[in-house]
Design a protein around this motif. Structure first.
Motif, PDB file in Angstrom:
ATOM      1  N   GLN A  53      34.340  39.708  36.410  1.00 59.61           N
ATOM      2  CA  GLN A  53      35.326  40.586  35.777  1.00 59.61           C
ATOM      3  C   GLN A  53      35.131  42.036  36.219  1.00 59.61           C
ATOM      4  OE1 GLN A  53      37.829  40.560  33.266  1.00 59.61           O
ATOM      5  NE2 GLN A  53      38.019  38.346  33.426  1.00 59.61           N
ATOM      6  N   ASP A  54      33.884  42.473  36.244  1.00 60.63           N
ATOM      7  CA  ASP A  54      33.597  43.857  36.616  1.00 60.63           C
ATOM      8  C   ASP A  54      33.926  44.120  38.074  1.00 60.63           C
ATOM      9  OD1 ASP A  54      32.428  46.546  36.283  1.00 60.63           O
ATOM     10  OD2 ASP A  54      30.848  45.758  37.585  1.00 60.63           O
ATOM     11  N   ARG A  55      33.481  43.257  38.967  1.00 64.06           N
ATOM     12  CA  ARG A  55      33.680  43.504  40.394  1.00 64.06           C
ATOM     13  C   ARG A  55      35.143  43.371  40.806  1.00 64.06           C
ATOM     14  NH1 ARG A  55      30.860  46.899  41.056  1.00 64.06           N
ATOM     15  NH2 ARG A  55      31.596  46.895  43.187  1.00 64.06           N
ATOM     16  N   VAL A  56      35.854  42.421  40.221  1.00 61.11           N
ATOM     17  CA  VAL A  56      37.275  42.256  40.565  1.00 61.11           C
ATOM     18  C   VAL A  56      38.129  43.279  39.824  1.00 61.11           C
ATOM     19  CG1 VAL A  56      39.272  40.719  40.362  1.00 61.11           C
ATOM     20  CG2 VAL A  56      37.086  39.822  41.181  1.00 61.11           C
ATOM     21  N   GLY A  95      36.025  36.671  44.852  1.00 61.98           N
ATOM     22  CA  GLY A  95      37.142  36.722  43.920  1.00 61.98           C
ATOM     23  C   GLY A  95      37.086  35.539  42.984  1.00 61.98           C
ATOM     24  N   PHE A  96      38.043  35.486  42.060  1.00 62.10           N
ATOM     25  CA  PHE A  96      38.092  34.360  41.136  1.00 62.10           C
ATOM     26  C   PHE A  96      39.473  34.259  40.503  1.00 62.10           C
ATOM     27  CE2 PHE A  96      37.577  37.619  38.011  1.00 62.10           C
ATOM     28  CZ  PHE A  96      37.919  37.091  36.765  1.00 62.10           C
ATOM     29  N   GLY A 113      42.043  37.660  41.064  1.00 59.22           N
ATOM     30  CA  GLY A 113      41.827  38.836  41.882  1.00 59.22           C
ATOM     31  C   GLY A 113      40.725  38.652  42.893  1.00 59.22           C
ATOM     32  N   LEU A 114      40.690  39.599  43.809  1.00 60.53           N
ATOM     33  CA  LEU A 114      39.682  39.632  44.863  1.00 60.53           C
ATOM     34  C   LEU A 114      38.801  40.860  44.688  1.00 60.53           C
ATOM     35  CD1 LEU A 114      41.913  38.882  47.991  1.00 60.53           C
ATOM     36  CD2 LEU A 114      40.437  37.291  46.760  1.00 60.53           C
ATOM     37  N   MET A 119      39.572  42.283  50.177  1.00 63.39           N
ATOM     38  CA  MET A 119      40.987  42.679  50.224  1.00 63.39           C
ATOM     39  C   MET A 119      41.409  43.036  51.648  1.00 63.39           C
ATOM     40  SD  MET A 119      41.384  45.009  46.847  1.00 63.39           S
ATOM     41  CE  MET A 119      41.078  44.360  45.237  1.00 63.39           C
ATOM     42  N   GLY A 120      42.709  42.847  51.913  1.00 65.37           N
ATOM     43  CA  GLY A 120      43.265  43.236  53.203  1.00 65.37           C
ATOM     44  C   GLY A 120      42.947  42.292  54.340  1.00 65.37           C
ATOM     45  N   GLN A 121      42.491  41.084  54.032  1.00 65.68           N
ATOM     46  CA  GLN A 121      42.129  40.126  55.076  1.00 65.68           C
ATOM     47  C   GLN A 121      43.019  38.883  55.064  1.00 65.68           C
ATOM     48  OE1 GLN A 121      37.862  39.437  55.440  1.00 65.68           O
ATOM     49  NE2 GLN A 121      37.525  41.126  54.022  1.00 65.68           N
TER      50      GLN A 121
END
Length: 128
Positions: A53-56, A95-96, A113-114, A119-121
């Protein structure tokens, strides 16, 4: 005498709901030349879910889950019909998504989310 701390300024929030009424007719191909895995997290540890949750969600101000007690979060995550899948990229979490089955024919995509490094890949379209 203790000083009073001012309450933080409110943050404008936009919540978007989408409804899918039919199966997709096209699935994007998996990205090539990448080590990708999507694994179901059964009985996910609370600390790991909070990490995801924090990282995404950090840049999107996802804080509600982070503020929940262990008991509240465990009741939510370990309820019937909960399905959490983690995307791994080159062996590390990237992501998850978190599904909540509400009815036999209705499922809510509660979180998706990622992480910033993924992102961007072209992974998001495939992962969704």
């Amino acid at each position: 005498m203790a000083e009073k701390t001012a309450a933080p300024d409110p943050i404008a929030v936009t919540v978007t709901f989408l409804r899918m009424t039919a199966q997709p007719t096209h699935y994007p191909p998996a990205p090539m030349n990448r080590a990708i895995a999507v694994l179901r997290a059964r009985d996910i540890p609370l600390h790991y879910y909070r990490y995801l949750q924090d990282r995404v969600g950090r840049q999107w101000h996802w804080v509600n889950v982070l503020r929940m007690s262990d008991e509240e979060l465990a009741a939510e995550l370990h309820s019937p019909g909960r399905d959490i899948r983690v995307l791994y990229l080159d062996g590390a979490p990237a992501g998850f998504f978190d599904l909540k089955a509400e009815l036999p024919t209705r499922v809510e995509l509660a979180f998706f989310g990622l992480m910033e490094h993924a992102m961007g890949q072209g992974l998001g379209r495939w992962f969704l």
